[in-house]
Motif scaffolding. Sequence first.
Motif: not given
Length: 128
Positions: A33-49
């Motif tokens: 999974l790691k290769p698909l995601f940006p290093e800065d995960i905060e924006p992804v976490m916010e969208k998932q929230y």
Amino acid sequence: SEPISLYDKIGGAEKVRQLVEAFYPRVQAHPLLKPLFPEDIEPVMEKQYLFLTQFLGGPPLYTEKRGHPMLRARHLPFPITPARANAWLQCMEQALNEVGITGPERDAIWGRLVIAAHHMVNQPEPFS
Ligand code: HEM
């Protein structure tokens, strides 16, 4: 009166936040999974929230901020194989355990996430 949502039953915003915070470190540590995601995960976490809040019957935060989810379409830029869907679900299973979501709510959430994860698959398993 409205039936009580899964969102309310598990503890609302605070529990959804905890779930997201338990999930993404596992995603970032998973070799598939790691290769698909940006290093800065905060924006992804916010969208998932925002998304999980509405997915579990809470306020429609995702749609308010980002429009119709169209999650399969939004995932098309990423090669999601059956093995990656299973990896995603494995991380989520561990996150649900970590935050102590149990009982019938757990079963209901799990069933819906399994369907959603399989729906995101857009690539066959590569030959090896
Ligand atoms: C976004 C991977 C399943 C919800 C993303 C992104 C990736 C990804 C790479 C983009 C991150 C970025 O912004 O750069 C995967 C993989 C899955 C999966 C490998 C395996 C099946 C799911 C499922 C859900 C979900 C089942 C919902 C229950 C989301 C949401 C976003 C997102 C809400 C943000 C969409 C946006 O507004 O741009 N996912 N995902 N994903 N994913 Fe997944």
